[in-house]
Design a protein around this motif. Structure first.
Motif, PDB file in Angstrom:
ATOM      1  N   ASN A   7       7.534  -4.145  -2.259  1.00 12.68           N
ATOM      2  CA  ASN A   7       8.520  -5.516  -2.970  1.00 12.68           C
ATOM      3  C   ASN A   7      10.096  -4.650  -2.996  1.00 12.68           C
ATOM      4  OD1 ASN A   7       6.611  -7.518  -4.139  1.00 12.68           O
ATOM      5  ND2 ASN A   7       5.991  -6.209  -4.657  1.00 12.68           N
ATOM      6  N   GLY A  52       0.242   5.425   0.293  1.00 10.73           N
ATOM      7  CA  GLY A  52      -0.161   4.728  -1.213  1.00 10.73           C
ATOM      8  C   GLY A  52      -1.799   3.086  -0.568  1.00 10.73           C
ATOM      9  N   SER A  86       5.414  10.881  -2.576  1.00  8.16           N
ATOM     10  CA  SER A  86       6.664  10.852  -3.958  1.00  8.16           C
ATOM     11  C   SER A  86       7.295  12.342  -3.521  1.00  8.16           C
ATOM     12  CB  SER A  86       6.477  10.251  -4.937  1.00  8.16           C
ATOM     13  OG  SER A  86       5.270  11.133  -5.181  1.00  8.16           O
ATOM     14  N   ARG A 138     -10.029  -6.652  -1.094  1.00 10.03           N
ATOM     15  CA  ARG A 138      -9.410  -7.392  -2.202  1.00 10.03           C
ATOM     16  C   ARG A 138      -7.833  -5.576  -2.032  1.00 10.03           C
ATOM     17  NH1 ARG A 138      -4.904  -6.227  -3.237  1.00 10.03           N
ATOM     18  NH2 ARG A 138      -3.591  -6.647  -5.199  1.00 10.03           N
ATOM     19  N   GLY A 157      -2.288  -9.460  -0.175  1.00 14.07           N
ATOM     20  CA  GLY A 157      -2.554  -9.123  -2.027  1.00 14.07           C
ATOM     21  C   GLY A 157      -2.454 -10.072  -2.811  1.00 14.07           C
TER      22      GLY A 157
HETATM   23  P1  NAD Z   1       0.964   3.057  -4.504  1.00 14.18           P
HETATM   24  O1  NAD Z   1       0.880   3.216  -5.989  1.00 14.18           O
HETATM   25  O2  NAD Z   1      -1.131   2.633  -4.356  1.00 14.18           O
HETATM   26  O3  NAD Z   1       1.454   4.135  -3.219  1.00 14.18           O
HETATM   27  C1  NAD Z   1       2.508   4.708  -3.439  1.00 14.18           C
HETATM   28  C2  NAD Z   1       3.167   4.893  -1.970  1.00 14.18           C
HETATM   29  O4  NAD Z   1       4.647   5.997  -2.823  1.00 14.18           O
HETATM   30  C3  NAD Z   1       2.780   6.687  -2.893  1.00 14.18           C
HETATM   31  O5  NAD Z   1       2.104   7.305  -1.699  1.00 14.18           O
HETATM   32  C4  NAD Z   1       3.687   7.593  -3.400  1.00 14.18           C
HETATM   33  O6  NAD Z   1       3.446   9.150  -3.209  1.00 14.18           O
HETATM   34  C5  NAD Z   1       5.032   6.616  -3.218  1.00 14.18           C
HETATM   35  N1  NAD Z   1       5.968   7.099  -3.276  1.00 14.18           N
HETATM   36  C6  NAD Z   1       6.185   6.785  -4.668  1.00 14.18           C
HETATM   37  N2  NAD Z   1       7.579   6.795  -5.243  1.00 14.18           N
HETATM   38  C7  NAD Z   1       7.953   7.639  -3.337  1.00 14.18           C
HETATM   39  C8  NAD Z   1       9.197   7.628  -3.093  1.00 14.18           C
HETATM   40  N3  NAD Z   1      10.370   8.174  -4.142  1.00 14.18           N
HETATM   41  N4  NAD Z   1       9.645   7.551  -1.566  1.00 14.18           N
HETATM   42  C9  NAD Z   1       8.518   7.615  -1.062  1.00 14.18           C
HETATM   43  N5  NAD Z   1       7.486   7.239  -1.480  1.00 14.18           N
HETATM   44  C10 NAD Z   1       7.113   7.267  -2.686  1.00 14.18           C
HETATM   45  O7  NAD Z   1       1.089   1.451  -4.651  1.00 14.18           O
HETATM   46  P2  NAD Z   1       1.150  -0.268  -3.858  1.00 14.18           P
HETATM   47  O8  NAD Z   1      -0.257  -0.729  -4.295  1.00 14.18           O
HETATM   48  O9  NAD Z   1       0.785   0.654  -2.490  1.00 14.18           O
HETATM   49  O10 NAD Z   1       2.275  -0.506  -3.695  1.00 14.18           O
HETATM   50  C11 NAD Z   1       3.365   0.385  -2.792  1.00 14.18           C
HETATM   51  C12 NAD Z   1       4.341  -1.099  -2.493  1.00 14.18           C
HETATM   52  O11 NAD Z   1       3.912  -2.067  -2.170  1.00 14.18           O
HETATM   53  C13 NAD Z   1       4.799  -1.388  -4.241  1.00 14.18           C
HETATM   54  O12 NAD Z   1       6.243  -2.177  -4.266  1.00 14.18           O
HETATM   55  C14 NAD Z   1       4.409  -2.070  -4.415  1.00 14.18           C
HETATM   56  O13 NAD Z   1       4.937  -3.177  -4.793  1.00 14.18           O
HETATM   57  C15 NAD Z   1       3.846  -3.009  -3.160  1.00 14.18           C
HETATM   58  N6  NAD Z   1       2.726  -4.205  -3.228  1.00 14.18           N
HETATM   59  C16 NAD Z   1       1.894  -3.318  -2.566  1.00 14.18           C
HETATM   60  C17 NAD Z   1       0.546  -4.296  -3.601  1.00 14.18           C
HETATM   61  C18 NAD Z   1      -1.132  -4.418  -4.506  1.00 14.18           C
HETATM   62  O14 NAD Z   1      -1.591  -4.710  -3.426  1.00 14.18           O
HETATM   63  N7  NAD Z   1      -0.940  -3.180  -3.707  1.00 14.18           N
HETATM   64  C19 NAD Z   1       0.976  -6.379  -3.637  1.00 14.18           C
HETATM   65  C20 NAD Z   1       2.184  -6.343  -3.071  1.00 14.18           C
HETATM   66  C21 NAD Z   1       2.940  -5.373  -2.624  1.00 14.18           C
END
Ligand code: NAD
Length: 420
Positions: free
Chosen positions: A317, A217, A240, A183, A345
């Motif tokens: 998303n 991330g 970020s 996962r 995911g």
């Molecule tokens: P995460 O928190 O692990 O990572 C997010 C990353 O984005 C981090 O590196 C953070 O520093 C960076 N970030 C935050 N704000 C930012 C900005 N303004 N500019 C640039 N970078 C920025 O989250 P994640 O789980 O990797 O999710 C990221 C995206 O993927 C989200 O939109 C989430 O909805 C989508 N998503 C994630 C999953 C999952 O299983 N993790 C599934 C479907 C969709």
């Protein structure tokens, strides 16, 4: 300005134009099936009481129980939760999972809470929504600023309320509490499978393609790691706070190691040409594949014209606004939409739920091969819809998903059946 939900819902009408479906399908999908808004009362460590606004939305459950994450973010609001639930409805249909779409959120800056406060908040969420969710009704999962331990607290609280261990009520749990192997990298891996499966059509290849990722991330790191291992050059990543760019490429494993030790990307190991820049600049760097993997509304009307990448793989998303979409489409950019690109995911979340219900757990190789067996053919089907209907890939993905949702809605009968 139209809200996020109003904009998202336009995709529905657009997709319907390409299908011979009954108008009742659109009528059914016009609004969420049910949404519950509450205020969570939490005792803080200093003894004071605080209230947090929280929501859960079940958008549509025609194809099965609703499924979607819970987001902790100060800016979370009803419009966003409904939109995310709407997107989940279509994403689950893209992957042909027996689910509808849902989503939840709490308006909170999770980073400002202590760990004990975070646990009390998470348990309060389940106390408030315990009759709304359920393993056969609505199954939450992590989203931004919620993780495995939050899911563990939530599953435990639900199990306490119903009086029996119920791991299938929530996914994204730690492995030891019924989480699924695979996962952790499923979202990035799913996007990676899609890109590699369609590489001939997209004109990308490991030898010649340079990749820029916004965010570093969960989703982007694993995608970067897998692409790098195949020979793709990862030339830019960001978080970020800042962005780093090296035209000679970087090793995502070394960059992640550095980020964890120094709590930032600044000064990451490189081949000598590393430059720091802003997130906005990074999006516009010359590359072959751009992967927005951070948050919503990053490619917008104001910067879409400066995006040089011919391929955009949406791991986040909603990173591209409809206005930006139109600009990219005109420029010939192919956008692999979120509801396909990041569906890995929720697909492995579904596998977790299946394993919890069966009480029988699969080895990692089985999870990964089952994920590939979903991502590859769905990517192919969407590509074929794009070619047949001469539409962009996002529209094709919505057409493909709506076709499945519509056949489920129509199977209950429509006006044509009842007035015959
Ligand atoms: P995460 O928190 O692990 O990572 C997010 C990353 O984005 C981090 O590196 C953070 O520093 C960076 N970030 C935050 N704000 C930012 C900005 N303004 N500019 C640039 N970078 C920025 O989250 P994640 O789980 O990797 O999710 C990221 C995206 O993927 C989200 O939109 C989430 O909805 C989508 N998503 C994630 C999953 C999952 O299983 N993790 C599934 C479907 C969709």
């Amino acid at each position: 300005m139209a809200g996020l939900f109003t904009k998202a819902r336009k995709r529905l009408k657009e997709a319907a134009k390409h299908l011979d479906i009954h108008t009742e399908v659109i009528e059914k999908l016009r609004y969420p099936k049910e949404t519950l808004a509450v205020s969570l009362q939490v005792r803080m460590d200093d003894g004071s009481r605080r209230s947090f606004k929280a929501w859960r939305c079940r958008y549509d459950d025609t194809r099965g129980p609703t499924k979607g994450g819970i987001r902790y973010h100060p800016a979370v609001n009803l419009d966003e939760v409904m939109t995310l639930a709407f997107w989940m409805t279509f994403k689950c249909a893209v992957a042909n999972l027996p689910y509808g779409g849902g989503k939840g959120g709490v308006a909170v800056d999770a980073k400002s809470l202590s760990r004990t406060e975070l646990e009390r908040l998470s348990r309060a969420y389940i106390q408030a929504f315990s009759r709304f969710i359920g393993p056969d009704r609505d199954i939450p999962a992590p989203d931004m600023y919620t993780n495995g331990i939050v899911m563990a607290w939530m599953a435990d609280e639900y199990s306490t309320i119903v009086g029996a261990p119920t791991p299938a009520v929530i996914t994204g749990k730690p492995i030891t509490l019924g989480g699924s192997l695979g996962r952790d990298d499923a979202t990035g891996r799913g996007g990676y499978y899609v890109l590699r499966h369609l590489e001939n059509e997209l004109g990308v290849s490991p030898e010649k393609s340079r990749v820029v990722m916004q965010g570093f991330g969960n989703a982007s790191f694993h995608c970067a790691r897998l692409l790098h291992a195949d020979g793709f050059k990862i030339i830019g990543v960001s978080d970020s706070r800042s962005a780093i760019y090296d035209p000679d490429g970087m090793d995502p494993l070394a960059v992640m190691d550095h980020k964890q030790k120094s709590r930032g990307l600044s000064g990451a190991p490189s081949n000598g040409k590393l430059r720091e820049m802003t997130n906005a600049e990074l999006l516009e760097q010359e590359c072959d594949v751009l992967v927005p993997a951070a948050m919503e509304n990053q490619i917008i009307e104001e910067n879409a014209g400066n995006i040089t990448a011919p391929i955009v793989l949406e791991l986040a998303n909603g990173p591209t606004t409809p206005a930006a979409d139109a600009i990219l489409r005109k420029a010939g950019t192919i956008v692999i939409p979120d509801i396909l690109a990041n569906a890995g995911g929720v697909t492995v979340s579904y596998f977790e739920w299946v394993q919890n219900k069966a009480g029988y757990y699969w080895p990692l190789e089985e999870v990964q091969s089952k994920l590939k067996a979903i991502m590859d053919p769905e990517a192919r089907r969407i590509w074929n819809v794009k070619q047949e209907k001469d539409v962009d890939m996002r529209t094709a993905a919505y057409v493909h998903a709506l076709d499945r949702i519509a056949s489920a809605v129509e199977a209950h009968g429509t006006k044509a059946y009842f007035s015959d």
